[in-house]
Motif scaffolding. Structure first.
Motif, PDB file in Angstrom:
ATOM      1  N   ARG A   1      17.233  -2.840   0.751  1.00 21.10           N
ATOM      2  CA  ARG A   1      17.992  -3.877   0.045  1.00 21.10           C
ATOM      3  C   ARG A   1      17.932  -3.707  -1.470  1.00 21.10           C
ATOM      4  O   ARG A   1      18.769  -4.257  -2.192  1.00 21.10           O
ATOM      5  CB  ARG A   1      17.458  -5.270   0.435  1.00 21.10           C
ATOM      6  CG  ARG A   1      17.516  -5.568   1.914  1.00 21.10           C
ATOM      7  CD  ARG A   1      18.867  -6.103   2.356  1.00 21.10           C
ATOM      8  NE  ARG A   1      19.297  -7.292   1.628  1.00 21.10           N
ATOM      9  CZ  ARG A   1      18.845  -8.507   1.874  1.00 21.10           C
ATOM     10  NH1 ARG A   1      17.961  -8.709   2.823  1.00 21.10           N
ATOM     11  NH2 ARG A   1      19.294  -9.528   1.169  1.00 21.10           N
ATOM     12  N   ILE A   2      16.907  -2.996  -1.941  1.00 19.61           N
ATOM     13  CA  ILE A   2      16.814  -2.870  -3.407  1.00 19.61           C
ATOM     14  C   ILE A   2      17.018  -1.434  -3.899  1.00 19.61           C
ATOM     15  O   ILE A   2      17.424  -1.207  -5.026  1.00 19.61           O
ATOM     16  CB  ILE A   2      15.483  -3.410  -3.973  1.00 19.61           C
ATOM     17  CG1 ILE A   2      14.270  -2.595  -3.496  1.00 19.61           C
ATOM     18  CG2 ILE A   2      15.310  -4.868  -3.684  1.00 19.61           C
ATOM     19  CD1 ILE A   2      13.060  -2.781  -4.424  1.00 19.61           C
TER      20      ILE A   2
ATOM     21  N   LYS B   1       4.887  -5.720  -3.027  1.00 21.02           N
ATOM     22  CA  LYS B   1       5.053  -6.558  -1.824  1.00 21.02           C
ATOM     23  C   LYS B   1       5.339  -8.007  -2.204  1.00 21.02           C
ATOM     24  O   LYS B   1       6.206  -8.647  -1.603  1.00 21.02           O
ATOM     25  CB  LYS B   1       3.790  -6.496  -0.962  1.00 21.02           C
ATOM     26  CG  LYS B   1       3.648  -5.194  -0.194  1.00 21.02           C
ATOM     27  CD  LYS B   1       2.372  -5.255   0.639  1.00 21.02           C
ATOM     28  CE  LYS B   1       2.038  -3.942   1.280  1.00 21.02           C
ATOM     29  NZ  LYS B   1       0.644  -3.871   1.735  1.00 21.02           N
TER      30      LYS B   1
ATOM     31  N   TRP C   1       6.686  -9.177  -4.901  1.00 19.19           N
ATOM     32  CA  TRP C   1       8.031  -9.308  -5.482  1.00 19.19           C
ATOM     33  C   TRP C   1       9.078  -9.341  -4.362  1.00 19.19           C
ATOM     34  O   TRP C   1      10.008 -10.146  -4.385  1.00 19.19           O
ATOM     35  CB  TRP C   1       8.282  -8.128  -6.426  1.00 19.19           C
ATOM     36  CG  TRP C   1       9.509  -8.254  -7.275  1.00 19.19           C
ATOM     37  CD1 TRP C   1       9.612  -8.853  -8.503  1.00 19.19           C
ATOM     38  CD2 TRP C   1      10.837  -7.770  -6.959  1.00 19.19           C
ATOM     39  NE1 TRP C   1      10.908  -8.757  -8.973  1.00 19.19           N
ATOM     40  CE2 TRP C   1      11.678  -8.103  -8.044  1.00 19.19           C
ATOM     41  CE3 TRP C   1      11.382  -7.089  -5.877  1.00 19.19           C
ATOM     42  CZ2 TRP C   1      13.031  -7.777  -8.076  1.00 19.19           C
ATOM     43  CZ3 TRP C   1      12.746  -6.755  -5.903  1.00 19.19           C
ATOM     44  CH2 TRP C   1      13.550  -7.104  -6.996  1.00 19.19           C
ATOM     45  N   LEU C   2       8.899  -8.473  -3.368  1.00 19.83           N
ATOM     46  CA  LEU C   2       9.841  -8.437  -2.245  1.00 19.83           C
ATOM     47  C   LEU C   2       9.748  -9.720  -1.415  1.00 19.83           C
ATOM     48  O   LEU C   2      10.768 -10.306  -1.040  1.00 19.83           O
ATOM     49  CB  LEU C   2       9.555  -7.220  -1.356  1.00 19.83           C
ATOM     50  CG  LEU C   2       9.851  -5.835  -1.960  1.00 19.83           C
ATOM     51  CD1 LEU C   2       9.243  -4.729  -1.096  1.00 19.83           C
ATOM     52  CD2 LEU C   2      11.350  -5.613  -2.117  1.00 19.83           C
TER      53      LEU C   2
ATOM     54  N   MET D   1       6.128  -6.576   6.582  1.00 25.09           N
ATOM     55  CA  MET D   1       7.042  -5.908   5.640  1.00 25.09           C
ATOM     56  C   MET D   1       7.009  -4.388   5.866  1.00 25.09           C
ATOM     57  O   MET D   1       5.935  -3.811   6.026  1.00 25.09           O
ATOM     58  CB  MET D   1       6.585  -6.228   4.214  1.00 25.09           C
ATOM     59  CG  MET D   1       7.496  -5.679   3.157  1.00 25.09           C
ATOM     60  SD  MET D   1       7.037  -6.284   1.527  1.00 25.09           S
ATOM     61  CE  MET D   1       7.344  -8.049   1.665  1.00 25.09           C
TER      62      MET D   1
ATOM     63  N   LEU E   1      12.734 -10.215   1.147  1.00 20.83           N
ATOM     64  CA  LEU E   1      13.210  -8.867   1.446  1.00 20.83           C
ATOM     65  C   LEU E   1      12.167  -8.166   2.312  1.00 20.83           C
ATOM     66  O   LEU E   1      11.003  -8.080   1.929  1.00 20.83           O
ATOM     67  CB  LEU E   1      13.447  -8.082   0.147  1.00 20.83           C
ATOM     68  CG  LEU E   1      14.507  -8.672  -0.784  1.00 20.83           C
ATOM     69  CD1 LEU E   1      14.458  -8.021  -2.153  1.00 20.83           C
ATOM     70  CD2 LEU E   1      15.887  -8.509  -0.161  1.00 20.83           C
TER      71      LEU E   1
ATOM     72  N   LEU F   1      12.919  -1.856   1.962  1.00 20.02           N
ATOM     73  CA  LEU F   1      13.298  -1.404   0.623  1.00 20.02           C
ATOM     74  C   LEU F   1      14.790  -1.082   0.505  1.00 20.02           C
ATOM     75  O   LEU F   1      15.306  -0.951  -0.603  1.00 20.02           O
ATOM     76  CB  LEU F   1      12.478  -0.158   0.262  1.00 20.02           C
ATOM     77  CG  LEU F   1      10.983  -0.414   0.075  1.00 20.02           C
ATOM     78  CD1 LEU F   1      10.232   0.897  -0.066  1.00 20.02           C
ATOM     79  CD2 LEU F   1      10.750  -1.292  -1.154  1.00 20.02           C
TER      80      LEU F   1
ATOM     81  N   ARG G   1      11.479 -12.747  -2.540  1.00 26.18           N
ATOM     82  CA  ARG G   1      12.945 -12.706  -2.372  1.00 26.18           C
ATOM     83  C   ARG G   1      13.350 -12.527  -0.901  1.00 26.18           C
ATOM     84  O   ARG G   1      14.492 -12.171  -0.606  1.00 26.18           O
ATOM     85  CB  ARG G   1      13.518 -11.559  -3.211  1.00 26.18           C
ATOM     86  CG  ARG G   1      13.517 -11.917  -4.677  1.00 26.18           C
ATOM     87  CD  ARG G   1      13.484 -10.696  -5.587  1.00 26.18           C
ATOM     88  NE  ARG G   1      13.320 -11.151  -6.965  1.00 26.18           N
ATOM     89  CZ  ARG G   1      12.139 -11.478  -7.499  1.00 26.18           C
ATOM     90  NH1 ARG G   1      11.024 -11.388  -6.796  1.00 26.18           N
ATOM     91  NH2 ARG G   1      12.079 -11.917  -8.745  1.00 26.18           N
TER      92      ARG G   1
ATOM     93  N   ILE H   1       9.245  -1.321  -9.319  1.00 22.63           N
ATOM     94  CA  ILE H   1      10.440  -2.018  -8.821  1.00 22.63           C
ATOM     95  C   ILE H   1      11.689  -1.543  -9.581  1.00 22.63           C
ATOM     96  O   ILE H   1      12.743  -1.286  -8.993  1.00 22.63           O
ATOM     97  CB  ILE H   1      10.252  -3.557  -8.955  1.00 22.63           C
ATOM     98  CG1 ILE H   1       9.063  -4.008  -8.100  1.00 22.63           C
ATOM     99  CG2 ILE H   1      11.517  -4.300  -8.557  1.00 22.63           C
ATOM    100  CD1 ILE H   1       8.470  -5.345  -8.495  1.00 22.63           C
TER     101      ILE H   1
END
Ligand code: FMN
Length: 332
Positions: free
Chosen positions: A300-301, A287, A289-290, A1, A295, A298, A293, A255
């Motif tokens: 993307r959010i 990490k 949480w991403l 990530m 992801l 970052l 999903r 987040i």
């Protein structure tokens, strides 16, 4: 990530920054924060006022008892043996900047024009990667117009920007009648970053002693709402990096700030409350949480729920009392 983050032109390995507090004034803590994944660290502020007071105290001590008995002077250590002035601060800064890989940002709280500029130069010379201006000013004088307060911020920033070449962030107060316009003025004056927000010391009253209570409460997660609103409103609308500061208690707040559009998220109270190792808890929470999903970055959010990116931008500014109250009212 990949959590790589750009903040004021500096490349950070993560968006989590240890904000200014006494914890970040110790090299061992800074090293630990780097090991735990912090993207950068902001040292506590150099306070010009404190330096002046200390120097005055030393002068007074140096003259105590001169007339009565000279030997009294020998009871006091010389001024040089105190941690007076910015020397100790600059030493810590220099050491941290040399020994560590992550960006080390210094913070300055001046009072005089000379102080702001002079200490900013010394901070740059000591090796800081960036400088945060902690413009802590509460305009309690009822005759001071708002324009004068705004002018003060802009003047300080311009003077500092002329004196240094490292990126400069302004740590802002939320108490402007037009926060957005203030932010724009600062960016036009050269701010590379805006830290939203400074958290002012608000005194309490001791009802027994009938005195003001000098207590400083650590923040709680409920306090993210005001900075969250302004990060969301300014994201994509000003040409400066945005740092969220206040109320990070768990990865959830980190987040939320990123979704609103923060480039970095700072935390001080949570580290003071739980210790520096808590940096890893926040980072691991982000990490997971991403990861949940799928992801990988970052992008993307970040800013996905900013005012410019949501379908109903008025949601940031509307008085929602009626809708909220409807949830509480019994059905008729
Ligand atoms: C004990 C303590 C000391 C602080 N010292 C400084 C400081 O020297 N300079 C500064 O700009 N902010 C200072 N702050 C403010 C924090 O950097 C931060 O902006 C504020 O506490 C809100 O973030 P938080 O909710 O994560 O604590 C301090 C905060 C605390 C609790």
């Amino acid at each position: 990530m990949d959590l790589t983050t750009l903040y004021m032109g500096l490349s950070l390995k993560s968006p989590l920054v240890a904000g200014a507090s006494p914890l970040t004034g110790e090299v061992d803590n800074i090293r630990r924060l780097e090991d735990l994944g912090a993207g950068a660290v902001v040292l506590p502020s150099i306070f010009e006022e404190q330096i002046e007071q200390d120097e005055q105290l030393i002068e007074q001590m140096d003259t105590i008892g001169i007339d009565s008995y000279a030997e009294a002077l020998t009871y006091f250590p010389s001024a040089a043996s105190y941690h007076i002035g910015p020397a100790h601060y600059l030493e810590v800064l220099h050491h941290a900047a040399k020994a560590l890989d992550i960006p080390i940002m210094a913070s300055l709280n001046g009072i005089t024009d000379h102080g702001w500029v002079n200490y900013a130069r010394q901070i740059q010379e000591a090796g800081a990667d960036a400088l945060e201006l902690n413009i802590y000013f509460i305009p309690t004088d009822p005759n001071m117009p708002g324009q004068e307060v705004e002018h003060r911020y802009v003047t300080i920033l311009k003077a500092v920007k002329e004196a240094v070449t490292i990126p400069v962030a302004v740590k802002l107060s939320p108490y402007f009648s037009a926060v957005g316009h203030m932010a724009t003025q600062l960016v036009d004056a050269g701010a590379d970053g805006l830290v939203l927000f400074n958290r002012f010391y608000e005194p309490d009253i001791d009802l027994g002693q009938l005195t003001l209570l000098p207590n400083l409460k650590l923040s709680t997660a409920t306090e993210i709402r005001l900075p969250l609103l302004w990060i969301g409103a300014l994201s994509g609308g000003v040409r400066a990096s945005l740092a969220a500061s206040t109320g990070v208690e768990s990865a959830d707040e980190v987040i939320k700030y990123l979704l609103a559009g923060a480039d970095v998220v700072m935390t001080s109270s949570a580290l003071l409350r739980h210790g520096v190792d808590y940096m890893k808890v926040l980072l691991d929470g982000l990490k997971s949480w991403l990861a949940a999903r799928d992801l990988e970055t970052l992008d993307r959010i970040r800013g996905r729920l900013s005012q410019r990116n949501i379908t109903d931008p008025t949601a940031f500014a509307r008085a929602n009392y009626i809708r909220v109250l409807q949830g509480y009212l019994p059905d008729r």
